[in-house]
Motif scaffolding. Structure first.
Motif, PDB file in Angstrom:
ATOM      1  N   GLU A 242     -21.484  23.591  52.931  1.00 12.50           N
ATOM      2  CA  GLU A 242     -21.178  24.936  52.430  1.00 12.50           C
ATOM      3  C   GLU A 242     -22.121  25.323  51.300  1.00 12.50           C
ATOM      4  O   GLU A 242     -22.784  24.484  50.705  1.00 12.50           O
ATOM      5  CB  GLU A 242     -19.750  24.970  51.865  1.00 12.50           C
ATOM      6  N   TRP A 309     -10.819  39.419  49.504  1.00 12.22           N
ATOM      7  CA  TRP A 309     -10.582  38.073  50.038  1.00 12.22           C
ATOM      8  C   TRP A 309      -9.490  38.116  51.122  1.00 12.22           C
ATOM      9  O   TRP A 309      -9.618  37.498  52.173  1.00 12.22           O
ATOM     10  CB  TRP A 309     -10.173  37.119  48.909  1.00 12.22           C
ATOM     11  N   LYS A 310      -8.443  38.888  50.851  1.00  9.58           N
ATOM     12  CA  LYS A 310      -7.338  38.966  51.812  1.00  9.58           C
ATOM     13  C   LYS A 310      -7.773  39.630  53.116  1.00  9.58           C
ATOM     14  O   LYS A 310      -7.311  39.282  54.187  1.00  9.58           O
ATOM     15  CB  LYS A 310      -6.137  39.699  51.203  1.00  9.58           C
ATOM     16  N   GLN A 312     -10.649  39.416  54.518  1.00  9.45           N
ATOM     17  CA  GLN A 312     -11.440  38.422  55.251  1.00  9.45           C
ATOM     18  C   GLN A 312     -12.403  39.014  56.281  1.00  9.45           C
ATOM     19  O   GLN A 312     -12.655  38.428  57.326  1.00  9.45           O
ATOM     20  CB  GLN A 312     -10.524  37.368  55.904  1.00  9.45           C
ATOM     21  N   SER A 315     -16.038  36.112  55.479  1.00  2.00           N
ATOM     22  CA  SER A 315     -15.247  34.902  55.298  1.00  2.00           C
ATOM     23  C   SER A 315     -15.744  34.116  54.075  1.00  2.00           C
ATOM     24  O   SER A 315     -16.897  33.685  54.037  1.00  2.00           O
ATOM     25  CB  SER A 315     -15.384  34.088  56.577  1.00  2.00           C
ATOM     26  N   GLU A 317     -14.245  31.843  50.170  1.00  2.00           N
ATOM     27  CA  GLU A 317     -13.221  31.444  49.204  1.00  2.00           C
ATOM     28  C   GLU A 317     -13.824  31.659  47.818  1.00  2.00           C
ATOM     29  O   GLU A 317     -15.054  31.752  47.680  1.00  2.00           O
ATOM     30  CB  GLU A 317     -12.842  29.966  49.382  1.00  2.00           C
ATOM     31  N   ILE A 329      -7.973  30.306  41.693  1.00  2.00           N
ATOM     32  CA  ILE A 329      -8.719  29.850  42.872  1.00  2.00           C
ATOM     33  C   ILE A 329      -7.964  30.239  44.140  1.00  2.00           C
ATOM     34  O   ILE A 329      -6.736  30.227  44.152  1.00  2.00           O
ATOM     35  CB  ILE A 329      -8.928  28.313  42.755  1.00  2.00           C
ATOM     36  N   THR A 330      -8.703  30.603  45.178  1.00  2.00           N
ATOM     37  CA  THR A 330      -8.021  30.972  46.427  1.00  2.00           C
ATOM     38  C   THR A 330      -7.493  29.705  47.114  1.00  2.00           C
ATOM     39  O   THR A 330      -8.064  28.617  46.948  1.00  2.00           O
ATOM     40  CB  THR A 330      -8.963  31.735  47.372  1.00  2.00           C
ATOM     41  N   GLU A 331      -6.433  29.882  47.872  1.00  2.00           N
ATOM     42  CA  GLU A 331      -5.713  28.689  48.363  1.00  2.00           C
ATOM     43  C   GLU A 331      -6.564  27.788  49.254  1.00  2.00           C
ATOM     44  O   GLU A 331      -6.393  26.579  49.234  1.00  2.00           O
ATOM     45  CB  GLU A 331      -4.411  29.078  49.065  1.00  2.00           C
ATOM     46  N   GLY A 332      -7.533  28.389  49.972  1.00  2.00           N
ATOM     47  CA  GLY A 332      -8.367  27.594  50.862  1.00  2.00           C
ATOM     48  C   GLY A 332      -9.253  26.601  50.121  1.00  2.00           C
ATOM     49  O   GLY A 332      -9.818  25.681  50.713  1.00  2.00           O
ATOM     50  N   LEU A 333      -9.371  26.780  48.813  1.00  2.78           N
ATOM     51  CA  LEU A 333     -10.293  25.955  48.024  1.00  2.78           C
ATOM     52  C   LEU A 333      -9.531  25.047  47.055  1.00  2.78           C
ATOM     53  O   LEU A 333     -10.109  24.113  46.481  1.00  2.78           O
ATOM     54  CB  LEU A 333     -11.193  26.914  47.216  1.00  2.78           C
ATOM     55  N   GLU A 347      -2.804  33.440  46.680  1.00  6.41           N
ATOM     56  CA  GLU A 347      -2.331  33.230  48.058  1.00  6.41           C
ATOM     57  C   GLU A 347      -2.387  34.511  48.868  1.00  6.41           C
ATOM     58  O   GLU A 347      -2.292  35.589  48.316  1.00  6.41           O
ATOM     59  CB  GLU A 347      -0.898  32.701  48.039  1.00  6.41           C
TER      60      GLU A 347
END
Ligand code: ADP
Ligand code: MG
Length: 347
Positions: A242, A309-310, A312, A315, A317, A329-333, A347
């Motif tokens: 990434e 971010w929501k 998407q 794409s 984080e 921090i966003t949940e994916g990270l 979230e």
């Protein structure tokens, strides 16, 4: 006395570094070619860069990466008179390489997706503040307002077939400083891949991009600097395959009359953005997306960032540090972030 002590410390550090690299080479030596390591440091695109690659063709990969960076730098720099961007800015029309065309198209796309926060037509404003030369000054709002009338993104006419770009307004000028390094790191990943490098990382100032994981299979660790100008780290992100790009006003700025003026510009006012965010880190598969978005989201501020971010559509984080020092921090990270400081999860 203090200086002597510092010199002694530097010497010690150098010796340790030499010893560790020697140890590294001796453990990884000839028996396993996959583990061969190559590192190259260069200064380009106005920043210090380090390329690291593992594998049989690692040396070739980092050498090719460095050549490629020089090539891109020569094409893309708005400040060098022979670059493609300079020709376009001077003549309002130019034939362009595939690289430059692709970056401009992406810049337009990000502009559309960020309510105009990312605007590559920012160059006249950058010049008003002296960010192009380092001769900094505070421009009058009238001067800035004049620049703002030449930032209509729809007046960039891209002709893909003829590989050219034309400005419908000849006073427009483009600056790819907020996106070019992201494209460059994508290109290096491509070179790594072609050379069979399965494990490698590049650091281009605030831009980091990795291919695969570390040779031992563990994740790459990217430290996120505290935006207060100290050498402290806010925390560490673990990533694989990434790009991690951080934007912050503390990276390039000048001070006058007790005020600080930085280089990320709110494109509707022409002034350094003051959105309440002190640092924005974007993690995405593509460096070009991470780079443009880190600049855009720094300008957009928290609420709009969360909305984007929501959605998407792009794409990604993100990890944000607000002006009051709070972190989120966003949940994916979240699972990939380690810090001694508290942080909230988006979230
Ligand atoms: P850096 O390049 O210092 O790592 P950024 O990626 O955040 O930091 O990009 C900042 C650069 O982006 C500025 O130096 C300028 O060239 C350009 N820039 C500034 N404001 C904008 C904006 N609103 N939209 C697009 N590019 C911008
Ligand atoms: Mg950027």
């Amino acid at each position: 006395m203090e200086r002597k002590e510092n010199e002694r410390r530097v010497c010690l550090l150098v010796i340790i570094l030499i010893l560790t690299s020697v140890m590294f080479i001796s453990c990884t030596g000839s028996s396993d070619d996959e583990e061969k390591k190559a590192v190259k440091d260069v200064f380009a695109m106005d920043t210090y860069m380090t390329f690291t690659a593992y594998g049989e063709n690692a040396q070739c990969a980092v050498d090719m990466a460095s050549d490629r960076i020089e090539e891109l730098d020569a094409m893309l720099s708005a400040g060098s008179s022979k670059s493609e961007i300079s020709l376009l800015n001077t003549n309002a029309c130019a034939k362009l390489s595939d690289d430059t065309l692709e970056i401009i198209e992406k810049a337009i796309e990000v502009n559309k997706n960020t309510d105009g926060a990312f605007n590559p037509l920012i160059y006249p404003v950058m010049k008003c503040w002296g960010f192009d030369t380092g001769d900094y000054r505070i421009p009058l709002q009238n001067e800035l307002n004049e620049c703002l009338t030449h930032m209509d993104i729809d007046k960039i006419i891209v002709d893909k077939e003829r590989k050219s770009v034309r400005f419908a307004d000849p006073d427009m000028q483009i600056d790819l400083g907020g996106i070019a390094k992201g494209y460059a790191s994508d290109q290096i990943m491509e070179i790594y891949r072609k050379n069979g490098v399965k494990s490698g990382i590049v650091s281009l100032g605030g831009n980091v991009q990795a291919i695969g994981s570390r040779p031992d299979g563990s994740s790459w660790k990217v430290a996120i600097r505290c935006p207060d100008g100290s050498s402290e780290y806010a925390g560490v992100l673990e990533v694989n395959d990434e790009a991690v790009v951080t934007s912050g006003g503390y990276e390039r700025y000048f001070e006058q009359n007790g005020n600080t003026y930085h280089h990320i510009i709110e494109p509707h006012t022409g002034r350094p953005s003051d959105s309440g965010l002190a640092s924005v880190t974007i993690v995405a598969k593509k460096g070009i997306v991470a780079d443009a978005l880190s600049t855009a989201i720094y300008i957009m501020g928290y609420e709009k960032a969360v909305k984007l971010w929501k959605e998407q559509k792009l794409s990604f984080e993100m990890f944000l540090i607000k002006d009051d020092g709070s972190q989120c921090i966003t949940e994916g990270l979240a699972g990939a972030y380690k810090s001694d400081t508290d942080y909230s999860i988006i979230e």
